[in-house]
Write a protein that holds these residues in place. Structure first.
Motif, PDB file in Angstrom:
ATOM      1  N   TRP A  15     -23.631 -29.554  14.705  1.00  0.00           N
ATOM      2  CA  TRP A  15     -23.827 -30.772  13.928  1.00  0.00           C
ATOM      3  C   TRP A  15     -25.322 -31.019  13.737  1.00  0.00           C
ATOM      4  O   TRP A  15     -26.137 -30.732  14.612  1.00  0.00           O
ATOM      5  N   VAL A  16     -25.668 -31.562  12.600  1.00  0.00           N
ATOM      6  CA  VAL A  16     -27.055 -31.933  12.311  1.00  0.00           C
ATOM      7  C   VAL A  16     -27.106 -33.443  12.103  1.00  0.00           C
ATOM      8  O   VAL A  16     -26.402 -33.986  11.247  1.00  0.00           O
ATOM      9  N   LEU A  17     -27.915 -34.113  12.921  1.00  0.00           N
ATOM     10  CA  LEU A  17     -28.089 -35.564  12.817  1.00  0.00           C
ATOM     11  C   LEU A  17     -29.323 -35.855  11.980  1.00  0.00           C
ATOM     12  O   LEU A  17     -30.428 -35.446  12.332  1.00  0.00           O
ATOM     13  N   MET A  18     -29.145 -36.537  10.864  1.00  0.00           N
ATOM     14  CA  MET A  18     -30.266 -36.917  10.012  1.00  0.00           C
ATOM     15  C   MET A  18     -30.401 -38.428   9.976  1.00  0.00           C
ATOM     16  O   MET A  18     -29.410 -39.157   9.913  1.00  0.00           O
ATOM     17  N   THR A  19     -31.640 -38.882  10.023  1.00  0.00           N
ATOM     18  CA  THR A  19     -31.944 -40.315   9.973  1.00  0.00           C
ATOM     19  C   THR A  19     -32.611 -40.616   8.638  1.00  0.00           C
ATOM     20  O   THR A  19     -32.623 -39.794   7.738  1.00  0.00           O
ATOM     21  N   GLY A  20     -33.198 -41.773   8.515  1.00  0.00           N
ATOM     22  CA  GLY A  20     -33.818 -42.149   7.248  1.00  0.00           C
ATOM     23  C   GLY A  20     -35.131 -41.444   6.963  1.00  0.00           C
ATOM     24  O   GLY A  20     -35.709 -41.640   5.892  1.00  0.00           O
ATOM     25  N   GLU A  21     -35.637 -40.611   7.881  1.00  0.00           N
ATOM     26  CA  GLU A  21     -36.939 -39.983   7.683  1.00  0.00           C
ATOM     27  C   GLU A  21     -36.881 -38.764   6.774  1.00  0.00           C
ATOM     28  O   GLU A  21     -37.909 -38.316   6.264  1.00  0.00           O
ATOM     29  N   GLU A  22     -35.694 -38.177   6.552  1.00  0.00           N
ATOM     30  CA  GLU A  22     -35.598 -36.970   5.742  1.00  0.00           C
ATOM     31  C   GLU A  22     -35.557 -37.291   4.246  1.00  0.00           C
ATOM     32  O   GLU A  22     -35.025 -38.326   3.830  1.00  0.00           O
ATOM     33  N   ALA A  23     -36.101 -36.382   3.468  1.00  0.00           N
ATOM     34  CA  ALA A  23     -36.035 -36.522   2.013  1.00  0.00           C
ATOM     35  C   ALA A  23     -34.586 -36.336   1.551  1.00  0.00           C
ATOM     36  O   ALA A  23     -33.835 -35.561   2.156  1.00  0.00           O
ATOM     37  N   PRO A  24     -34.172 -37.027   0.477  1.00  0.00           N
ATOM     38  CA  PRO A  24     -32.784 -36.904   0.005  1.00  0.00           C
ATOM     39  C   PRO A  24     -32.376 -35.465  -0.291  1.00  0.00           C
ATOM     40  O   PRO A  24     -31.238 -35.072  -0.025  1.00  0.00           O
ATOM     41  N   GLN A  25     -33.309 -34.667  -0.846  1.00  0.00           N
ATOM     42  CA  GLN A  25     -32.938 -33.294  -1.182  1.00  0.00           C
ATOM     43  C   GLN A  25     -32.684 -32.452   0.062  1.00  0.00           C
ATOM     44  O   GLN A  25     -31.965 -31.451  -0.005  1.00  0.00           O
ATOM     45  N   TYR A  26     -33.242 -32.857   1.189  1.00  0.00           N
ATOM     46  CA  TYR A  26     -32.969 -32.126   2.427  1.00  0.00           C
ATOM     47  C   TYR A  26     -31.519 -32.322   2.849  1.00  0.00           C
ATOM     48  O   TYR A  26     -30.853 -31.377   3.282  1.00  0.00           O
ATOM     49  N   ARG A  27     -31.048 -33.558   2.760  1.00  0.00           N
ATOM     50  CA  ARG A  27     -29.661 -33.829   3.124  1.00  0.00           C
ATOM     51  C   ARG A  27     -28.712 -33.056   2.225  1.00  0.00           C
ATOM     52  O   ARG A  27     -27.720 -32.491   2.698  1.00  0.00           O
ATOM     53  N   ASP A  28     -29.023 -33.012   0.939  1.00  0.00           N
ATOM     54  CA  ASP A  28     -28.160 -32.273   0.009  1.00  0.00           C
ATOM     55  C   ASP A  28     -28.151 -30.788   0.340  1.00  0.00           C
ATOM     56  O   ASP A  28     -27.093 -30.138   0.330  1.00  0.00           O
ATOM     57  N   ALA A  29     -29.329 -30.232   0.630  1.00  0.00           N
ATOM     58  CA  ALA A  29     -29.421 -28.799   0.907  1.00  0.00           C
ATOM     59  C   ALA A  29     -28.680 -28.433   2.185  1.00  0.00           C
ATOM     60  O   ALA A  29     -27.955 -27.431   2.233  1.00  0.00           O
ATOM     61  N   VAL A  30     -28.866 -29.240   3.234  1.00  0.00           N
ATOM     62  CA  VAL A  30     -28.178 -28.962   4.495  1.00  0.00           C
ATOM     63  C   VAL A  30     -26.673 -29.089   4.320  1.00  0.00           C
ATOM     64  O   VAL A  30     -25.898 -28.271   4.833  1.00  0.00           O
ATOM     65  N   ARG A  31     -26.243 -30.090   3.571  1.00  0.00           N
ATOM     66  CA  ARG A  31     -24.814 -30.271   3.322  1.00  0.00           C
ATOM     67  C   ARG A  31     -24.234 -29.068   2.564  1.00  0.00           C
ATOM     68  O   ARG A  31     -23.151 -28.572   2.891  1.00  0.00           O
ATOM     69  N   GLU A  32     -24.975 -28.574   1.581  1.00  0.00           N
ATOM     70  CA  GLU A  32     -24.501 -27.420   0.805  1.00  0.00           C
ATOM     71  C   GLU A  32     -24.447 -26.155   1.656  1.00  0.00           C
ATOM     72  O   GLU A  32     -23.479 -25.388   1.581  1.00  0.00           O
ATOM     73  N   GLN A  33     -25.480 -25.932   2.473  1.00  0.00           N
ATOM     74  CA  GLN A  33     -25.480 -24.743   3.321  1.00  0.00           C
ATOM     75  C   GLN A  33     -24.401 -24.825   4.397  1.00  0.00           C
ATOM     76  O   GLN A  33     -23.804 -23.809   4.778  1.00  0.00           O
ATOM     77  N   MET A  34     -24.123 -26.029   4.883  1.00  0.00           N
ATOM     78  CA  MET A  34     -23.052 -26.181   5.867  1.00  0.00           C
ATOM     79  C   MET A  34     -21.685 -25.918   5.245  1.00  0.00           C
ATOM     80  O   MET A  34     -20.780 -25.402   5.908  1.00  0.00           O
ATOM     81  N   ALA A  35     -21.545 -26.246   3.966  1.00  0.00           N
ATOM     82  CA  ALA A  35     -20.293 -25.932   3.270  1.00  0.00           C
ATOM     83  C   ALA A  35     -20.088 -24.422   3.188  1.00  0.00           C
ATOM     84  O   ALA A  35     -18.961 -23.926   3.307  1.00  0.00           O
ATOM     85  N   VAL A  36     -21.182 -23.680   3.008  1.00  0.00           N
ATOM     86  CA  VAL A  36     -21.095 -22.219   2.996  1.00  0.00           C
ATOM     87  C   VAL A  36     -20.678 -21.705   4.368  1.00  0.00           C
ATOM     88  O   VAL A  36     -19.778 -20.861   4.489  1.00  0.00           O
ATOM     89  N   ALA A  37     -21.329 -22.212   5.424  1.00  0.00           N
ATOM     90  CA  ALA A  37     -20.996 -21.783   6.782  1.00  0.00           C
ATOM     91  C   ALA A  37     -19.546 -22.101   7.121  1.00  0.00           C
ATOM     92  O   ALA A  37     -18.829 -21.275   7.716  1.00  0.00           O
ATOM     93  N   GLN A  38     -19.100 -23.302   6.730  1.00  0.00           N
ATOM     94  CA  GLN A  38     -17.717 -23.684   7.016  1.00  0.00           C
ATOM     95  C   GLN A  38     -16.735 -22.803   6.263  1.00  0.00           C
ATOM     96  O   GLN A  38     -15.693 -22.396   6.805  1.00  0.00           O
TER      97      GLN A  38
END
Length: 702
Positions: free
Chosen positions: A456-479
């Motif tokens: 699991w990756v915990l993200m807070t408000g400090e990350e840029a929005p595109q980072y959350r999108d990229a991590v979510r997309e790469q996690m979809a690949v891993a899953q």
């Protein structure tokens, strides 16, 4: 190795025997290591053995105590490693079951620090530019002027009568650069010259339109050209309506911007630039002032990335292929250099988030501090120790070492006070990272292969929005990969919690049921090359999942995949082989003996350069993971009958390619009759035919 553990005044149910067996060390349980049991810490400080202290709350106290203890080994020679076992495990509903997790955290704390890497140096002499309303700017300047050389850029407002700081009048300014090298440019076109102005207020009193404020600038929209101010300022001569606008530029070391809109549009501002949109009333104002006071001198940071242009899929022949790193960088530190078929990273702007390395399909950009191999050792140590201590169904919680660690700590403290809060479950192992986007698909799958049932990756408000999108997309690949191999459950998840108000949601998210993990833990090491690590992980998972119910041929993957195949439309492909020269990963290859286009699917990074380069638009991409051995084998995508020279019979092209060329040029005036026939000859025979034809020879001589 010496490890000191403390149950923090009996608030944690620690089992020193179980922990010692997992760490192969005899452990003594202390109750108040920072108070009554402090002599035990002082004795440990006199030893040259590596020292681990299971307390982060009193790290400052322990550091000072070590420096003051007679005979203690210098911290420069033997640093102390502090690890949090209280909020991350000991405090919570499952604290009594957390011994395997605590043992894993202690084992990871024993690992050596990351190997040093090249550094980026900043030099600041303390020249600060404050931009904003004059009264706010002067107040801010007063907080730091004792250590910094301050200049003000007034954008309006009323200032103090005393001239304390140099003032630049500019309604707008452009700021570029970074700590120690901010280049500020502006234009001055106002009739009042602030260098000459004495702030006598005579012009303010004389103006019938009240067009002059106490920032000593004239509002030209209100001025009716009475020029009463000129007469009032005659002795000083600071007002001149005939003055031409002038462009200025100056370099500053630091910039404090009090305007509502920042000078930089990117999410991650350069180091040395501080933006307070609400002025000194901003919640971050005091923190910014304290940091500004410290930014005088020479500073270093790691060069967080390494770049290998040879395997970069950004461009070929000035054609863009993969642009993922350029698009995701929140600091605008990465730019395109198509003339050299590469990207350029500005190390002064890079903030070390590592998102570029996560989305890079080839591994051309890799994270350098810490290296992926060092992260791999840490994850393998955590999971191996956890299993050795009897732990099951481990879930790794990757979080940032600042905001993320603070949130995990808040959850642990809440659990110690409120029995309705679970806290960090015994099977959840928190792993702090410099940035949560710095680890991607290759390391996630490796952690799964090492025995983590979930990552699991915990993200807070400090990350840029595109980072959350990229991590979510790469996690979809891993899953998709592990699901396709037959492992049931959700193994990869992005958790978003911005602050302490989201503790309830975080508490619930961490309580998710385990997912099916591997039967046999992997033993391979994370490699320096991203694709090499990914292949090792996939090979292990394919072998481990051999008995699982799974797709027989291939696993379909999301569009963000860096794995996949290409398909060639044989009806329109002319085998020009432009795609072969464009491929950065040697996935596409030709055959020197016959006209063939060949492909190794394992090498394909799905950058799309082949499809972009193809003049016939004959290539399409298919994100997938082929499960058979054919994935690693060279196979033919297209082949054609060679075209033979009509004069010497030597093959020099493909039948389809020559036919397409003849069809396109047959109507051209320059290719009629013998000229058209000459296109059917090889290069040598064309030359011979030209010089053997008298008429062509005459034309050539002319």
């Amino acid at each position: 190795m010496t490890t000191l553990i403390c149950n923090c005044n009996q608030t944690m149910p620690l089992d020193p025997k179980a922990l010692g067996e997992a760490l192969d060390e005899d452990l003594t349980l202390h109750t108040t290591l920072c108070r009554r049991d402090a002599p035990a810490f002082q004795r440990a400080c006199r030893s040259s053995e590596d020292l681990v202290v299971a307390c982060t709350q009193e790290s400052r106290l322990f550091t000072e105590l070590s420096e003051q203890s007679e005979g203690a080994v210098s911290l420069d020679v033997r640093p102390i490693h502090f690890v949090n076992i209280r909020e991350t495990g000991g405090w919570g509903r499952e604290g009594a079951k957390a011994s395997p997790k605590i043992a894993a955290l202690l084992a990871a704390a024993r690992l050596p620090d990351a190997e040093p890497v090249p550094t980026v140096t900043y030099k600041s002499s303390g020249r600060l530019l404050v931009i904003g309303e004059l009264d706010q700017a002067e107040r801010a300047a007063g907080m730091v002027a004792d250590v910094l050389e301050v200049s003000l850029m007034a954008t309006g407002g009323a200032g103090m009568q005393a001239r304390r700081y140099p003032v630049i009048a500019a309604r707008s300014a452009q700021v570029r650069g970074w700590l120690g090298a901010f280049d500020v440019s502006w234009s001055t076109g106002n009739p009042i010259d602030l260098d000459l102005c004495t702030r006598c207020n005579a012009c303010v009193a004389a103006c019938p339109e009240n067009a002059i404020g106490l920032d000593y600038q004239i509002d030209m929209n209100r001025c009716k050209s009475h020029r009463s101010c000129v007469a009032a300022c005659e002795a000083v001569g600071a007002i001149n309506f005939q003055r031409e606008p002038q462009d200025h530029s100056e370099r500053f070391d630091l910039v404090l911007d009090l305007r509502r809109d920042p000078a930089f549009s990117q999410h991650a501002h350069p180091q040395g630039y501080f933006h307070l949109p609400h002025g000194l009333a901003d919640a971050k104002a005091m923190d910014a002032m304290l940091k500004l006071r410290e930014l005088v001198g020479e500073f270093e940071k790691p060069k967080f990335f390494t770049y290998k242009q040879k395997v970069c899929a950004h461009g070929r022949n000035e054609t863009v292929g993969c642009n993922a790193c350029v698009e995701i960088c929140s600091a605008l530190a990465i730019s395109s250099d198509l003339k050299r078929n590469q990207i350029v990273v500005n190390p002064n702007l890079c903030v070390g988030c590592g998102a570029c390395t996560t989305v890079c399909p080839t591994g051309a950009l890799s994270y350098a501090y810490p290296r992926a191999s060092e992260q791999g050792v840490k994850l393998r140590t955590l999971l191996a120790t956890y299993q050795k201590a009897g732990g099951k169904d481990a879930a790794l919680l990757l979080h940032s070492q600042e905001a993320g660690a603070s949130l995990v700590g808040d959850l642990g403290r809440a659990a110690s006070l409120d029995k309705t809060v679970r806290g960090v479950p015994a099977r959840v192992i928190p792993v702090p990272l410099w940035h949560t986007a710095s680890i991607g698909l290759d390391v996630w799958l490796t952690a799964f292969a090492y025995g983590a049932s979930q990552v699991w990756v915990l993200m807070t408000g400090e990350e840029a929005p595109q980072y959350r999108d990229a991590v979510r997309e790469q996690m979809a690949v891993a899953q998709a990969i592990v699901t396709g191999m037959g492992y049931t459950g959700q193994h990869f998840k992005l958790i978003e919690a911005r602050d302490a108000n989201d503790l309830g949601a975080l508490d619930a998210a961490l309580g998710e049921a385990p997912a099916q993990g591997v039967k046999r833990r992997a033993s391979f090491a994370v490699q320096a090359e991203k694709r090499a690590t990914l292949e090792l992980a996939l090979d292990h998972l394919l072998q481990d999942s051999a008995t699982q119910a799974r797709a027989p041929e291939a696993i379909a993957l999301p569009a963000a995949s860096l794995l996949g195949a290409i398909h060639v439309n044989k009806d329109i492909c002319t085998l020009c082989l432009s795609c072969v020269s464009a491929c950065p990963a040697s996935a596409l290859q030709d055959n020197t003996e016959r006209p063939q286009l060949r492909f190794i699917e394992k090498n394909c990074v799905q950058c799309g350069l082949c499809a972009t380069t193809c003049p016939e638009n004959a290539i399409t991409l298919e994100p997938r993971l082929l499960l058979s051995e054919q994935r690693k084998q060279l196979r033919v995508l297209n082949e054609a009958q060679p075209y033979q020279c009509i004069r010497c019979s030597k093959p020099f092209g493909t039948l389809k390619g020559i036919e397409v060329m003849l069809g396109k040029l047959s109507g051209h005036a320059m290719f009629q009759g013998e000229a058209l026939e000459r296109l059917k000859m090889c290069g040598d025979c064309r030359v011979v035919d030209i010089y053997s034809n008298p008429r062509e020879q005459h034309i050539t001589d002319i």
